[in-house]
Scaffold this motif. Sequence first.
Motif, short mmCIF file in Angstrom:
data_model
loop_
_atom_site.label_atom_id
_atom_site.label_comp_id
_atom_site.label_asym_id
_atom_site.label_seq_id
_atom_site.Cartn_x
_atom_site.Cartn_y
_atom_site.Cartn_z
N GLY A 73 -4.11 -4.54 -9.02
CA GLY A 73 -3.91 -3.52 -8.36
C GLY A 73 -4.78 -1.97 -8.53
N VAL A 74 -4.85 -1.69 -7.86
CA VAL A 74 -5.96 -0.25 -8.13
C VAL A 74 -5.56 0.64 -7.62
N TYR A 75 -5.85 2.07 -8.02
CA TYR A 75 -5.76 3.10 -7.49
C TYR A 75 -7.21 3.56 -6.85
N THR A 76 -7.21 4.57 -5.41
CA THR A 76 -8.27 4.69 -5.19
C THR A 76 -8.53 5.90 -4.34
N GLU A 77 -9.46 6.85 -4.93
CA GLU A 77 -9.34 8.60 -4.37
C GLU A 77 -11.01 8.82 -3.96
N VAL A 78 -11.19 9.72 -3.09
CA VAL A 78 -11.92 10.28 -2.49
C VAL A 78 -11.66 11.77 -2.32
N PHE A 79 -12.84 11.94 -3.79
CA PHE A 79 -12.58 14.03 -3.80
C PHE A 79 -13.42 14.10 -2.98
N ALA A 80 -12.74 15.10 -1.57
CA ALA A 80 -13.54 15.44 -0.52
C ALA A 80 -14.39 17.23 -1.05
N ASP A 81 -13.62 17.93 -2.54
CA ASP A 81 -14.15 18.75 -2.98
C ASP A 81 -15.16 18.66 -3.83
N PHE A 100 0.86 -0.96 0.16
CA PHE A 100 -0.35 -0.08 0.07
C PHE A 100 0.90 1.22 -0.09
N HIS A 101 0.56 2.59 -0.49
CA HIS A 101 0.99 3.15 -0.57
C HIS A 101 0.48 4.93 -0.28
N VAL A 102 0.10 5.32 0.80
CA VAL A 102 -0.90 6.24 0.93
C VAL A 102 -0.92 7.94 0.95
N ARG A 103 -1.51 7.80 0.35
CA ARG A 103 -0.40 9.51 -0.22
C ARG A 103 -1.25 10.82 1.25
N LEU A 162 -12.19 6.64 3.55
CA LEU A 162 -12.33 7.51 4.14
C LEU A 162 -12.26 9.02 3.32
N THR A 163 -10.81 9.15 3.29
CA THR A 163 -10.10 10.33 2.89
C THR A 163 -9.27 10.44 1.95
N GLY A 164 -8.80 11.08 0.88
CA GLY A 164 -8.03 11.08 0.00
C GLY A 164 -7.66 10.27 -1.14
N ALA A 165 -5.57 9.42 -0.72
CA ALA A 165 -5.41 8.17 -1.63
C ALA A 165 -4.99 7.40 -1.92
N VAL A 166 -4.83 5.81 -1.96
CA VAL A 166 -4.33 5.43 -2.12
C VAL A 166 -3.82 4.35 -3.46
N ILE A 167 -2.20 3.50 -3.62
CA ILE A 167 -2.47 3.20 -4.72
C ILE A 167 -2.07 1.48 -3.73
N SER A 168 -2.31 0.37 -4.40
CA SER A 168 -2.84 -0.98 -3.38
C SER A 168 -2.51 -2.35 -4.40
N VAL A 169 -1.50 -3.13 -3.92
CA VAL A 169 -1.67 -4.32 -5.31
C VAL A 169 -2.12 -5.09 -4.00
N TRP A 170 -2.51 -6.44 -4.55
CA TRP A 170 -2.96 -7.25 -3.77
C TRP A 170 -2.65 -8.55 -4.48
N GLY A 171 -1.87 -9.56 -3.36
CA GLY A 171 -1.98 -10.93 -3.95
C GLY A 171 -3.19 -11.45 -4.30
N LYS A 172 -2.92 -12.80 -4.53
CA LYS A 172 -4.13 -13.72 -4.48
C LYS A 172 -4.74 -13.94 -2.85
N GLY A 173 -6.31 -14.62 -2.61
CA GLY A 173 -6.80 -14.21 -1.43
C GLY A 173 -8.19 -15.14 -1.28
N ASN A 174 -8.23 -14.93 0.02
CA ASN A 174 -9.93 -14.73 -0.30
C ASN A 174 -10.40 -13.61 -0.36
N ALA A 175 -12.03 -13.85 -0.29
CA ALA A 175 -12.56 -12.86 -0.92
C ALA A 175 -12.34 -11.09 0.18
N ARG A 176 -11.57 -9.44 -0.10
CA ARG A 176 -11.36 -8.47 0.37
C ARG A 176 -11.98 -7.81 -0.01
N SER A 177 -12.37 -6.43 -0.09
CA SER A 177 -12.98 -5.58 -0.24
C SER A 177 -12.52 -4.12 -0.49
#
Length: 253
Positions: free
Chosen positions: A143-151, A89-92, A114-129
Amino acid sequence: MTQHTLQGRSDAEVTWFQRRSFLQAAAAWTAMGGAAAAHAQSRSNIVQLVGDALLNGSRLRPEQAIQSGDQITTGPASNLIFVIGNSSFHVRQNSTLTVERGATLSTVGMLRLLTGAVISVWGKGNARSIVTPTVTAGIRGTGVYTEVFADQDNRSYFCNCYGTVDMAAGRDRLVSRSDYHQAFWGEVQPKDGRLLTPAKAINHTDEELEYLAKLVDQQTAWQRLGKKGVKDGKGYMDDKSGQMHPAAVNPGV
């Protein structure tokens, strides 16, 4: 470095992997056994901490370990890179997230941003979200990128950079299969009856995913295939006539 588009983020935030301090930290992480050592909880699983961050409300120190169940908050001009199990995980800066526990202490069951952004790489495994104020994404190995735009009233952005993800927003449901950056908006209010809408690829780079994958002994889809596609947000490696973004094709149910 690959071409990238920024929206409300600075270039410095997406070039962290070029810093000498990170390269030294990553080399030390690998030399000391990396993810295997952290998994055994024999040392900290923090690869790098720049600036100030809080762990469960107290100042985070580089020698500490982040465990599933913890809440993380990063301050201005800060970033945090860490590994739990086979995921990295990389948390901005200016981000708040909870790493919720999975089947074991070293397994992330849910990442709640909840706020901000994180890049994450997930190995194989059980259900996660990954859960944001407007999107729920069921993660497999990806591998995914997720961001919440507070503005924008917590409008959420989600890019399935590679892999398979079960996307949900309100009553909208679809499966995202991507080789090269398939991106979505999780709308606050429906647009043309939809809460999942197509997005462009913004605010993250191929190299960021590649370095995070390397930390957990993985490769991205484009590294495995030896080629890259068109970074237009549709998610396809090969640009073919008539291809459409899945959020523009599949109606909500």
